[in-house]
Design a protein around this motif. Structure first.
Motif, PDB file in Angstrom:
ATOM      1  N   CYS A  49      63.935  31.617  75.190  1.00 38.31           N
ATOM      2  CA  CYS A  49      64.599  31.677  76.501  1.00 38.31           C
ATOM      3  C   CYS A  49      64.007  30.707  77.173  1.00 38.31           C
ATOM      4  O   CYS A  49      62.763  30.123  77.034  1.00 38.31           O
ATOM      5  CB  CYS A  49      64.334  33.117  76.969  1.00 38.31           C
ATOM      6  SG  CYS A  49      65.116  34.384  76.102  1.00 38.31           S
ATOM      7  N   HIS A  50      64.702  30.250  78.106  1.00 35.67           N
ATOM      8  CA  HIS A  50      64.093  29.339  79.130  1.00 35.67           C
ATOM      9  C   HIS A  50      63.143  30.202  79.980  1.00 35.67           C
ATOM     10  O   HIS A  50      62.922  31.275  80.078  1.00 35.67           O
ATOM     11  CB  HIS A  50      65.433  29.036  80.264  1.00 35.67           C
ATOM     12  CG  HIS A  50      65.072  27.762  80.914  1.00 35.67           C
ATOM     13  ND1 HIS A  50      64.316  28.202  82.096  1.00 35.67           N
ATOM     14  CD2 HIS A  50      65.264  26.606  81.000  1.00 35.67           C
ATOM     15  CE1 HIS A  50      64.092  26.949  82.869  1.00 35.67           C
ATOM     16  NE2 HIS A  50      64.732  26.006  82.392  1.00 35.67           N
ATOM     17  N   CYS A 103      65.821  40.173  75.552  1.00 34.87           N
ATOM     18  CA  CYS A 103      64.233  40.664  75.583  1.00 34.87           C
ATOM     19  C   CYS A 103      64.083  42.031  75.827  1.00 34.87           C
ATOM     20  O   CYS A 103      63.316  42.769  75.333  1.00 34.87           O
ATOM     21  CB  CYS A 103      63.724  39.892  76.689  1.00 34.87           C
ATOM     22  SG  CYS A 103      63.442  38.046  76.276  1.00 34.87           S
ATOM     23  N   VAL A 104      65.162  42.681  76.526  1.00 37.36           N
ATOM     24  CA  VAL A 104      65.031  43.975  76.789  1.00 37.36           C
ATOM     25  C   VAL A 104      65.204  44.951  75.688  1.00 37.36           C
ATOM     26  O   VAL A 104      64.504  45.814  75.477  1.00 37.36           O
ATOM     27  CB  VAL A 104      66.007  44.519  77.938  1.00 37.36           C
ATOM     28  CG1 VAL A 104      66.162  46.097  78.146  1.00 37.36           C
ATOM     29  CG2 VAL A 104      65.723  43.832  79.371  1.00 37.36           C
ATOM     30  N   VAL A 105      66.194  44.660  74.737  1.00 35.33           N
ATOM     31  CA  VAL A 105      66.558  45.225  73.510  1.00 35.33           C
ATOM     32  C   VAL A 105      65.516  44.934  72.629  1.00 35.33           C
ATOM     33  O   VAL A 105      64.877  46.196  71.898  1.00 35.33           O
ATOM     34  CB  VAL A 105      67.877  44.440  73.136  1.00 35.33           C
ATOM     35  CG1 VAL A 105      68.046  45.181  71.476  1.00 35.33           C
ATOM     36  CG2 VAL A 105      69.072  44.977  73.991  1.00 35.33           C
ATOM     37  N   LEU A 106      64.784  43.954  72.467  1.00 28.27           N
ATOM     38  CA  LEU A 106      63.558  43.735  71.706  1.00 28.27           C
ATOM     39  C   LEU A 106      62.402  44.666  71.941  1.00 28.27           C
ATOM     40  O   LEU A 106      61.628  45.152  71.255  1.00 28.27           O
ATOM     41  CB  LEU A 106      63.518  42.292  71.362  1.00 28.27           C
ATOM     42  CG  LEU A 106      62.101  41.584  70.509  1.00 28.27           C
ATOM     43  CD1 LEU A 106      62.353  42.260  68.963  1.00 28.27           C
ATOM     44  CD2 LEU A 106      61.809  40.294  70.543  1.00 28.27           C
ATOM     45  N   PHE A 107      61.990  44.280  73.248  1.00 27.44           N
ATOM     46  CA  PHE A 107      60.963  45.409  73.961  1.00 27.44           C
ATOM     47  C   PHE A 107      61.188  46.728  73.606  1.00 27.44           C
ATOM     48  O   PHE A 107      60.072  47.277  73.230  1.00 27.44           O
ATOM     49  CB  PHE A 107      60.738  44.782  75.209  1.00 27.44           C
ATOM     50  CG  PHE A 107      59.495  45.510  75.962  1.00 27.44           C
ATOM     51  CD1 PHE A 107      58.346  44.708  75.991  1.00 27.44           C
ATOM     52  CD2 PHE A 107      59.716  46.763  76.411  1.00 27.44           C
ATOM     53  CE1 PHE A 107      57.212  45.130  76.581  1.00 27.44           C
ATOM     54  CE2 PHE A 107      58.472  47.324  77.102  1.00 27.44           C
ATOM     55  CZ  PHE A 107      57.239  46.739  76.942  1.00 27.44           C
ATOM     56  N   LEU A 142      71.424  35.625  81.585  1.00 29.24           N
ATOM     57  CA  LEU A 142      71.558  37.122  81.506  1.00 29.24           C
ATOM     58  C   LEU A 142      71.460  37.462  80.076  1.00 29.24           C
ATOM     59  O   LEU A 142      70.710  38.810  79.922  1.00 29.24           O
ATOM     60  CB  LEU A 142      73.008  37.400  82.229  1.00 29.24           C
ATOM     61  CG  LEU A 142      73.208  37.063  83.733  1.00 29.24           C
ATOM     62  CD1 LEU A 142      74.691  37.333  84.068  1.00 29.24           C
ATOM     63  CD2 LEU A 142      72.286  37.872  84.429  1.00 29.24           C
ATOM     64  N   LEU A 143      71.946  36.864  79.006  1.00 34.24           N
ATOM     65  CA  LEU A 143      71.750  37.074  77.730  1.00 34.24           C
ATOM     66  C   LEU A 143      70.339  37.145  77.302  1.00 34.24           C
ATOM     67  O   LEU A 143      69.849  38.050  76.417  1.00 34.24           O
ATOM     68  CB  LEU A 143      72.671  36.415  76.947  1.00 34.24           C
ATOM     69  CG  LEU A 143      74.247  36.695  77.005  1.00 34.24           C
ATOM     70  CD1 LEU A 143      75.104  35.603  76.124  1.00 34.24           C
ATOM     71  CD2 LEU A 143      74.760  38.407  76.654  1.00 34.24           C
ATOM     72  N   ALA A 177      62.003  36.020  84.696  1.00 31.87           N
ATOM     73  CA  ALA A 177      62.831  37.069  85.343  1.00 31.87           C
ATOM     74  C   ALA A 177      62.766  38.360  84.547  1.00 31.87           C
ATOM     75  O   ALA A 177      62.567  39.695  85.028  1.00 31.87           O
ATOM     76  CB  ALA A 177      64.235  36.591  85.357  1.00 31.87           C
ATOM     77  N   PHE A 178      62.480  38.350  83.268  1.00 38.04           N
ATOM     78  CA  PHE A 178      62.442  39.450  82.315  1.00 38.04           C
ATOM     79  C   PHE A 178      61.041  40.190  82.574  1.00 38.04           C
ATOM     80  O   PHE A 178      61.149  41.565  82.710  1.00 38.04           O
ATOM     81  CB  PHE A 178      62.333  39.125  80.955  1.00 38.04           C
ATOM     82  CG  PHE A 178      61.949  40.134  80.015  1.00 38.04           C
ATOM     83  CD1 PHE A 178      62.692  41.246  79.966  1.00 38.04           C
ATOM     84  CD2 PHE A 178      60.659  39.858  79.222  1.00 38.04           C
ATOM     85  CE1 PHE A 178      62.012  42.305  78.951  1.00 38.04           C
ATOM     86  CE2 PHE A 178      60.053  41.060  78.325  1.00 38.04           C
ATOM     87  CZ  PHE A 178      60.866  42.240  78.293  1.00 38.04           C
ATOM     88  N   MET A 179      59.960  39.380  82.913  1.00 36.89           N
ATOM     89  CA  MET A 179      58.936  39.666  83.482  1.00 36.89           C
ATOM     90  C   MET A 179      58.855  40.960  84.453  1.00 36.89           C
ATOM     91  O   MET A 179      58.358  41.959  84.795  1.00 36.89           O
ATOM     92  CB  MET A 179      57.756  38.956  83.700  1.00 36.89           C
ATOM     93  CG  MET A 179      56.353  39.236  83.874  1.00 36.89           C
ATOM     94  SD  MET A 179      55.191  37.827  83.785  1.00 36.89           S
ATOM     95  CE  MET A 179      55.314  37.338  82.394  1.00 36.89           C
ATOM     96  N   ILE A 180      59.624  40.446  85.534  1.00 38.87           N
ATOM     97  CA  ILE A 180      59.882  41.000  86.791  1.00 38.87           C
ATOM     98  C   ILE A 180      60.543  42.358  86.662  1.00 38.87           C
ATOM     99  O   ILE A 180      60.187  43.326  86.936  1.00 38.87           O
ATOM    100  CB  ILE A 180      60.517  40.161  87.996  1.00 38.87           C
ATOM    101  CG1 ILE A 180      59.453  38.992  88.276  1.00 38.87           C
ATOM    102  CG2 ILE A 180      60.941  41.063  88.905  1.00 38.87           C
ATOM    103  CD1 ILE A 180      60.331  37.874  89.199  1.00 38.87           C
TER     104      ILE A 180
END
Length: 303
Positions: free
Chosen positions: A202-203, A138-142, A132-133, A209-212
Motif C-alpha cells: 500500500c501507499h 488491510c482490514v480483512v488481513l488484520f 480504498l481497496l 489512513a488504515f491506522m486511523i
C-alpha cells in the motif's frame, strides 16, 4: 464551457472522452509533501499519529461518560445505562496506558527513529480506488490475524493469564479500556497495523489512513455507546461486529473474537448476537465506585 468540452471530446466517428489521469488525492498529497515533508518522513510520525488519534477519541467518549449520569440524551445510547464510569476507573485505565507508552512504545519509537533513515515519500498519490481497496485489504488481513491471536489467548490458559486477562478486568468496557492492555498485546496490535500495509504494497497514505481507521474502530468497540452512526448499523447484513458484539465478548469471553467482521466467528461457532445482563451485584456501583471492574479470570469462565 461545458458545451465546448463536450463537443471537443468527439473526433471523427469515434467518441473519446477526456479522462483525468491525475489521482483525485494528488492535490492533498502535494500539499502534505510541500508543507509537512519532514514530519511525514519521520519514523516517529506513525506512532504519534496513532497516539494523537486515540487521545482525541477517548477524550470525546470520556466527556460523554462524565456527562451521561445527568444527561438523559446521552445516557439513552449507553449499552449499560446503569453503569457509571468514575474518576477511579479513568485514573486506573489511563495510568496503565501511560505506563505502557512511556516504558515501551515511546522508547521503541525513538529507537526506530535513531536506527532508521527518514522514510522516502512517493511523488504520486494513490488512486482513490487503490486507496480504498488498500484499506479494505488491510482490514480483512488484520481481522484474520487478530482473530487467531485472540482465540489462542483465550484458549491457552497461560497466554490468557499472562497477557490478556488484564483487558478483561472490565466486564462493561468504556473507551479507555481500549488500550488497557499488556505490553505484549499492545505491541502485537501495533505490529500488524504497521506491517500489513507494507505486506499488501500500500501507499504510505493508505497505511496511515488504515491506522486511523483501526484506532477509531477499536475505540468505538469499547466505548459502551450504541449510536445511530455506529459502524455495525451502517454495514449491512450483520457483517460488522461493532460495539454491541464486543460488549458481549466482555460479558461472555468465549464469544465474538474477531475485531471487525463477523464471518470468522460464525464459521467457528463463536458468534453471539445477544446475551442476558449479568447479575445485579456485578453491574451496580459499589461503595468504591468501581462498578465496571471485575476479576478477569472470573469474567472468562466460559473460555
Amino acid at each position: 464551457m461545458l458545451g465546448n468540452v463536450l463537443s471537443g471530446a468527439w473526433h471523427g466517428g469515434n467518441a473519446t472522452w477526456p479522462l483525468h489521469t491525475r489521482p483525485l488525492l494528488q492535490p492533498a498529497w502535494d500539499y502534505l509533501q510541500r508543507h509537512h515533508e519532514g514530519t511525514l518522513r519521520s519514523p516517529l510520525f506513525p506512532a504519534l499519529l496513532s497516539i494523537f488519534t486515540y487521545l482525541l477519541l477517548v477524550l470525546f467518549y470520556t466527556v460523554l461518560d462524565l456527562l451521561a449520569p445527568t444527561w438523559p440524551s446521552i445516557r439513552r445510547y449507553q449499552i449499560h445505562p446503569e453503569r457509571t464510569v468514575t474518576w477511579q476507573n479513568i485514573g486506573a485505565t489511563l495510568a496503565l496506558t501511560t505506563y505502557n507508552h512511556l516504558l515501551y512504545i515511546f522508547p521503541a519509537a525513538v529507537a526506530q527513529w535513531l536506527w532508521r533513515p527518514p522514510v522516502p515519500l512517493p511523488p504520486e498519490a494513490p488512486s482513490l480506488t487503490a486507496f480504498l481497496l488498500g484499506i479494505v485489504g488491510c482490514v480483512v488481513l488484520f481481522d484474520f490475524q487478530y482473530y487467531l491471536w485472540h482465540v489462542l489467548h483465550h484458549r491457552i490458559s497461560w497466554l490468557y493469564s499472562t497477557f490478556h486477562a488484564i483487558h478483561h478486568q472490565y466486564r462493561q468496557p468504556f473507551s479507555l479500556v481500549t488500550q488497557y492492555l499488556s505490553a505484549w498485546e499492545l505491541f502485537s496490535v501495533g505490529l500488524w497495523t504497521t506491517v500489513d500495509p507494507v505486506l499488501l504494497g500500500c501507499h504510505c497514505l493508505t497505511g496511515w489512513a488504515f491506522m486511523i481507521f483501526n484506532v477509531w474502530v477499536s475505540a468505538e468497540d469499547h466505548c459502551g455507546y450504541d449510536f445511530p452512526w455506529a459502524l455495525h448499523r451502517l454495514v449491512p447484513f450483520g457483517l460488522w461486529g461493532g460495539v454491541q458484539r464486543h460488549d458481549i465478548h466482555h460479558l461472555q469471553p468465549g464469544t465474538n473474537f474477531a475485531p471487525f467482521f463477523t464471518h470468522w466467528d460464525w464459521l467457528a461457532g463463536t458468534a453471539c448476537a445477544s446475551t442476558t445482563k449479568p447479575p445485579r451485584a456485578e453491574t451496580e456501583e459499589d461503595e468504591s465506585g468501581d462498578s465496571t471492574k471485575a476479576s478477569g479470570q472470573r469474567a472468562d469462565n466460559g473460555a
